[in-house]
Enzyme design. Structure first.
Site, PDB file in Angstrom:
ATOM      1  N   LYS A 125       0.863  -1.183   0.000  1.00  0.00           N
ATOM      2  CA  LYS A 125       0.000   0.000   0.000  1.00  0.00           C
ATOM      3  C   LYS A 125       0.896   1.229   0.000  1.00  0.00           C
ATOM      4  O   LYS A 125       2.040   1.177   0.444  1.00  0.00           O
ATOM      5  CB  LYS A 125      -0.894   0.019   1.253  1.00  0.00           C
ATOM      6  CG  LYS A 125      -2.120   0.892   1.136  1.00  0.00           C
ATOM      7  CD  LYS A 125      -3.302   0.183   0.487  1.00  0.00           C
ATOM      8  CE  LYS A 125      -4.523   1.057   0.441  1.00  0.00           C
ATOM      9  NZ  LYS A 125      -5.726   0.304   0.054  1.00  0.00           N
TER      10      LYS A 125
HETATM   11  P1  NAD Z   1     -13.117   7.881  -2.234  1.00  0.00           P
HETATM   12  O1  NAD Z   1     -12.083   8.905  -2.011  1.00  0.00           O
HETATM   13  O2  NAD Z   1     -13.626   7.660  -3.606  1.00  0.00           O
HETATM   14  O3  NAD Z   1     -14.377   8.151  -1.285  1.00  0.00           O
HETATM   15  C1  NAD Z   1     -14.256   8.272   0.100  1.00  0.00           C
HETATM   16  C2  NAD Z   1     -15.597   8.718   0.646  1.00  0.00           C
HETATM   17  O4  NAD Z   1     -15.543   8.714   2.069  1.00  0.00           O
HETATM   18  C3  NAD Z   1     -15.987  10.145   0.236  1.00  0.00           C
HETATM   19  O5  NAD Z   1     -17.376  10.184  -0.034  1.00  0.00           O
HETATM   20  C4  NAD Z   1     -15.665  10.957   1.483  1.00  0.00           C
HETATM   21  O6  NAD Z   1     -16.456  12.125   1.571  1.00  0.00           O
HETATM   22  C5  NAD Z   1     -16.037   9.970   2.560  1.00  0.00           C
HETATM   23  N1  NAD Z   1     -15.416  10.250   3.850  1.00  0.00           N
HETATM   24  C6  NAD Z   1     -14.124  10.541   4.113  1.00  0.00           C
HETATM   25  N2  NAD Z   1     -13.955  10.783   5.423  1.00  0.00           N
HETATM   26  C7  NAD Z   1     -15.170  10.640   5.995  1.00  0.00           C
HETATM   27  C8  NAD Z   1     -15.660  10.755   7.327  1.00  0.00           C
HETATM   28  N3  NAD Z   1     -14.836  11.083   8.325  1.00  0.00           N
HETATM   29  N4  NAD Z   1     -16.975  10.550   7.553  1.00  0.00           N
HETATM   30  C9  NAD Z   1     -17.807  10.217   6.546  1.00  0.00           C
HETATM   31  N5  NAD Z   1     -17.405  10.085   5.270  1.00  0.00           N
HETATM   32  C10 NAD Z   1     -16.103  10.289   5.001  1.00  0.00           C
HETATM   33  O7  NAD Z   1     -12.509   6.525  -1.613  1.00  0.00           O
HETATM   34  P2  NAD Z   1     -12.900   5.038  -1.976  1.00  0.00           P
HETATM   35  O8  NAD Z   1     -11.997   4.551  -3.060  1.00  0.00           O
HETATM   36  O9  NAD Z   1     -14.379   4.937  -2.142  1.00  0.00           O
HETATM   37  O10 NAD Z   1     -12.461   4.273  -0.638  1.00  0.00           O
HETATM   38  C11 NAD Z   1     -13.314   4.178   0.496  1.00  0.00           C
HETATM   39  C12 NAD Z   1     -12.841   3.020   1.359  1.00  0.00           C
HETATM   40  O11 NAD Z   1     -12.849   1.817   0.586  1.00  0.00           O
HETATM   41  C13 NAD Z   1     -11.413   3.142   1.904  1.00  0.00           C
HETATM   42  O12 NAD Z   1     -11.342   2.500   3.156  1.00  0.00           O
HETATM   43  C14 NAD Z   1     -10.604   2.351   0.900  1.00  0.00           C
HETATM   44  O13 NAD Z   1      -9.363   1.897   1.428  1.00  0.00           O
HETATM   45  C15 NAD Z   1     -11.558   1.217   0.619  1.00  0.00           C
HETATM   46  N6  NAD Z   1     -11.320   0.498  -0.634  1.00  0.00           N
HETATM   47  C16 NAD Z   1     -11.271   1.155  -1.830  1.00  0.00           C
HETATM   48  C17 NAD Z   1     -11.061   0.420  -2.988  1.00  0.00           C
HETATM   49  C18 NAD Z   1     -11.075   1.053  -4.359  1.00  0.00           C
HETATM   50  O14 NAD Z   1     -10.995   0.318  -5.348  1.00  0.00           O
HETATM   51  N7  NAD Z   1     -11.197   2.360  -4.497  1.00  0.00           N
HETATM   52  C19 NAD Z   1     -10.863  -0.974  -2.915  1.00  0.00           C
HETATM   53  C20 NAD Z   1     -10.943  -1.604  -1.680  1.00  0.00           C
HETATM   54  C21 NAD Z   1     -11.169  -0.853  -0.548  1.00  0.00           C
END
Ligand code: NAD
Length: 435
Positions: free
Chosen positions: A125
């Site tokens: 990561k």
């Molecule tokens: P992103 O940046 O697209 O979206 C993140 C979202 O979380 C946004 O809507 C933001 O406003 C919200 N957010 C941030 N802090 C917050 C808080 N304190 N309270 C409420 N909402 C909050 O990110 P993403 O890619 O959707 O990732 C989200 C989660 O999923 C992370 O934990 C990431 O590690 C995990 N994840 C992502 C992927 C991927 O392919 N993008 C894959 C596996 C896991």
């Protein structure tokens, strides 16, 4: 000769000197999860300490000339937690709260996740301590290019393959691919995944993580002989993962009653119009002010009446206190590490089923794997082929974990860790130690 102070000669030489994890921190959470699975590893438990330390961690300085002529420095990381089963694989996060310890935990969860779905990868990561919303596009590109160049020591199509995570996207992956390619003197599409489709990306990748969360939820309902139609869903995080999961649940007949992002919370008992909320978010950058819903105090999100809760924002969101208040009977972990260990215990006591992150959000890395395979062969599949293969891998992986949990009477999280850690440690054992 000066003798060393006694304090440096004592202490636990097996403990890492560079992190002091708190129990509810991301790394502390991960360590507790590893400890809980050791009793199920049989003779492989001899190798379990290998899971409790990253193989290597790189900290880099990213100096950037800003648009106003000042020079700012950002801190970046790339951690390869474990490479026993293949090259490193895992996303890159841009967030002002990123720390080495957080990236270590996220890299470790990638090791477990890749093994849980049996992808031929280790876990890695990356992250940069930056608020990308405060940067111009030009500054964002500079941060990305310098970060990529600095971690060029570690990454490569056969070595370690980054992908998008919080606040990173296809454009950032395109800049990373271009920078790495410029440095090695040849276009290397396979160095990152989550690229735009016209640059070697895969159809279906953008929606893959949210789709995987939906598949995991659909299967968990099917296994419990429950219908999907009409179930009330609450989603925290409306980005790549949360908004797609919400969209697919709504399409399948569920009612998405509450959505929270980092700016606020919206609620509608009859169900939100998810495409309209996505359009509102695209226009205004947040869910706040959406006309088709009532605003809710952020903390109220955790006791909103619902059946399924999908945390899809950041780690550590489900605390013990929030776990006691949840009304949902099932949690689908879209985010990585959203539930702290004390909350896990509360949820188990309350009989709330948790489909853990290491399987629930594995759809993204699964389609990243498809993208990497397609890049090597320069032969690209249709979106239907991608989605069908993703569905099969998710259903099979969740099924094996579910059966293990049933057989041993353990949680899905412990079962997922057991399946994954057996694979990782078997690889470690059979490769042997060098020298
Ligand atoms: P992103 O940046 O697209 O979206 C993140 C979202 O979380 C946004 O809507 C933001 O406003 C919200 N957010 C941030 N802090 C917050 C808080 N304190 N309270 C409420 N909402 C909050 O990110 P993403 O890619 O959707 O990732 C989200 C989660 O999923 C992370 O934990 C990431 O590690 C995990 N994840 C992502 C992927 C991927 O392919 N993008 C894959 C596996 C896991």
């Amino acid at each position: 000769m000066l003798s060393k102070p006694a304090s440096t000669l004592t202490g636990d030489l097996q403990a890492l000197s560079y992190v002091r994890p708190e129990p509810d921190s991301a790394w502390g959470t991960y360590l507790a999860q590893v400890d809980s699975v050791i009793p199920y590893l049989g003779s492989l438990s001899r190798w379990a300490d290998t899971l409790k330390r990253p193989k290597r961690a790189l900290i880099v300085d990213i100096p950037i000339e800003m648009d106003d002529g000042t020079v700012r420095h950002f801190e970046g990381y790339r951690v390869q937690h474990n490479l026993s089963r293949g090259p490193g694989k895992g996303g890159v996060r841009y967030h002002p709260g990123v720390t080495l310890e957080e990236v270590m935990a996220l890299s470790a969860w990638m090791t477990v996740k890749n093994a849980a779905v049996n992808l031929p990868y280790g876990g890695a990561k990356g992250g940069v301590r930056v608020d990308p919303h405060q940067l111009s596009v030009r500054e964002l590109e500079k941060v990305t290019r310098r970060y990529t160049s600095e971690i060029g020591l570690l990454i490569g199509p056969q070595r370690d393959i980054p992908a998008p995570d919080v606040n990173t996207n296809g454009q950032i992956m395109a800049w990373m691919m271009d920078t790495y390619s410029a440095n090695v003197g040849a276009t290397a599409t396979g160095v990152v995944t989550g690229k735009p489709v016209h640059l070697g990306g895969s159809l279906g990748r953008v929606k893959a993580t949210g789709r995987g969360v939906f598949i995991a939820g659909r299967e968990a309902l099917r296994r419990q002989k429950l219908a999907l139609e009409g179930v009330r869903v609450a989603v925290q995080g409306f980005g790549n993962v949360g908004s797609v999961a919400a969209e697919l649940f709504a399409q399948a007949g569920a009612r998405v009653v509450a959505v929270q992002d980092d700016t606020g919370t919206v609620y509608r008992d009859a169900g939100l119009d998810v495409p309209a909320l996505q359009a509102h978010r695209a226009e205004h950058g947040s869910v706040q002010g959406f006309a088709g819903a009532e605003p809710l105090d952020d903390e109220r999100f955790w006791d909103v009446p619902c059946d399924i809760l999908i945390p899809a924002a950041l780690e550590g969101q489900i605390t013990a206190d929030r776990a006691t208040r949840l009304q949902a009977w099932m949690v689908l972990e879209g985010a990585n590490g959203p539930t702290v260990p004390a909350a896990d215990a509360v949820l188990a006591e309350r009989g709330i089923l948790v489909v853990p992150d290491v399987i629930c959000n594995a759809g993204g890395v699964t389609v990243s794997y498809f993208e990497w395979v397609q890049d090597f062969s320069s032969y690209f599949w249709t979106e239907a082929e991608i989605n069908d293969r993703l569905d099969k891998i998710m259903v099979d992986a969740l099924g094996a974990i579910w059966d293990k949990a049933d057989a041993l009477q353990i949680s899905l999280r412990t079962a997922a860790f057991a399946v994954a850690c057996e694979r990782i440690l078997l690889a470690r054992q059979d490769r042997g130690l060098y020298p």
